[in-house]
Design a protein around this motif. Structure first.
Motif, short mmCIF file in Angstrom:
data_model
loop_
_atom_site.label_atom_id
_atom_site.label_comp_id
_atom_site.label_asym_id
_atom_site.label_seq_id
_atom_site.Cartn_x
_atom_site.Cartn_y
_atom_site.Cartn_z
N ASP A 73 58.79 102.55 120.61
CA ASP A 73 59.37 103.41 121.64
C ASP A 73 59.92 104.72 121.08
O ASP A 73 59.96 105.73 121.76
N LEU A 74 60.34 104.67 119.83
CA LEU A 74 60.82 105.86 119.13
C LEU A 74 60.28 105.83 117.71
O LEU A 74 60.46 104.84 117.00
N VAL A 79 62.03 105.85 127.29
CA VAL A 79 63.30 105.88 126.54
C VAL A 79 64.21 106.96 127.12
O VAL A 79 65.39 106.73 127.41
N THR A 81 69.23 104.82 121.82
CA THR A 81 67.92 104.15 121.80
C THR A 81 68.03 102.76 121.20
O THR A 81 67.48 101.78 121.72
N TYR A 107 59.41 110.27 121.20
CA TYR A 107 59.91 109.31 122.18
C TYR A 107 58.82 108.97 123.18
O TYR A 107 58.10 109.86 123.65
N PHE A 135 65.42 99.40 122.37
CA PHE A 135 64.05 99.89 122.21
C PHE A 135 63.57 99.70 120.77
O PHE A 135 64.37 99.62 119.84
N LYS A 161 69.61 108.50 118.72
CA LYS A 161 69.10 107.29 118.03
C LYS A 161 69.98 106.08 118.36
O LYS A 161 69.48 104.97 118.56
#
Length: 243
Positions: free
Chosen positions: A116-117, A169, A193, A165, A198, A190
């Motif tokens: 997701d990131l 998200v 997230t 991203y 995520f 961050k």
């Protein structure tokens, strides 16, 4: 195809802006580029406008009235990207400290590997920084250690500003509640997230200090990051992160 957009905030980047845009567009993936310019007096926005005639379907420009902070520039860009239906939303500096070719690795981590990131990380595989004075390297490296200790995030490069991203998200994080505008902004994004559960991947990169233009680092930014980490951790204890 509106799939991938690279958000690049600018303030006085006339020496780099045309080259960085052309490099992104030379990559074997159809990236779009969104420039968020904070009324640069050196003509950065005007240079982007001239390039828009050459890349009318790929290059976009949002001009703001003044220098309002890195975090607010990215939030402006993120909201633009969400309104326009992009699925993968990148952030990158304009000064070539981030190698544009690494955009492909960040894209792969999210689009192919399902994260997701994706974070372009200077410290996930040793210390990969070129042309910084040792004092700056140590400050950055131990800042990330400090953030990891306080927040519990399993992230080696907490202040990294080279990321991808997935759109969900940024839709989950309430961008209007983001508090910080300097390097603490990178940490806060961050942290949220991570708290929302995520999947995060650090992708090793080599960070090279800018060759042209001037750094925007200041003592105020460092202080905001140091104190902001404690504030973030404390406030997270009184907030729900369900999604």
């Amino acid at each position: 195809m509106k799939e991938s957009v690279v958000v690049i905030p600018t303030y006085n980047e006339i020496e780099n802006i045309q080259a960085i845009i052309r490099k992104v567009f030379s990559l074997p993936h159809p990236f779009h580029v969104l420039i968020i310019d904070d009324n640069s007096p050196d003509g950065t926005a005007e240079a982007v406008e001239r390039l828009q005639a050459e890349f009318p379907e790929q290059l976009f420009l949002e001009r703001r009235k003044g220098k309002l902070g890195l975090g607010t520039a990215y939030i402006h860009g993120f909201k633009y990207a969400l309104r326009n239906g992009y699925r993968y939303i990148f952030e990158m500096d304009a000064d070539f400290s981030h190698n544009p070719e690494d955009l492909l690795h960040l894209y792969h981590a999210c689009a192919i590997d399902g994260y997701d990131l994706a974070i372009g990380s200077r410290y996930s595989n040793g210390v990969n920084v070129v042309n910084w004075p040792m004092s700056r390297v140590l400050l950055s490296y131990f800042a990330s250690k400090y953030v990891r200790f306080i927040t519990g995030m399993p992230i080696h490069d907490a202040t990294a500003g080279f990321k991808c991203y997935r759109s969900h998200v940024l839709e989950t994080i309430n961008l209007d509640r983001i508090r910080f505008i300097g390097y603490a902004f990178q940490i806060e994004m961050k942290f949220l997230t991570y708290k929302f559960g995520f999947k995060i991947k650090e992708v090793p990169i080599i960070f090279t200090d800018r060759a042209k233009g001037q750094s925007k680092m200041s003592k105020g930014i460092i202080k905001e990051a140091f104190l902001g980490v404690i504030q973030m951790k404390l406030s997270s204890m009184f907030r729900s992160f369900s999604r």
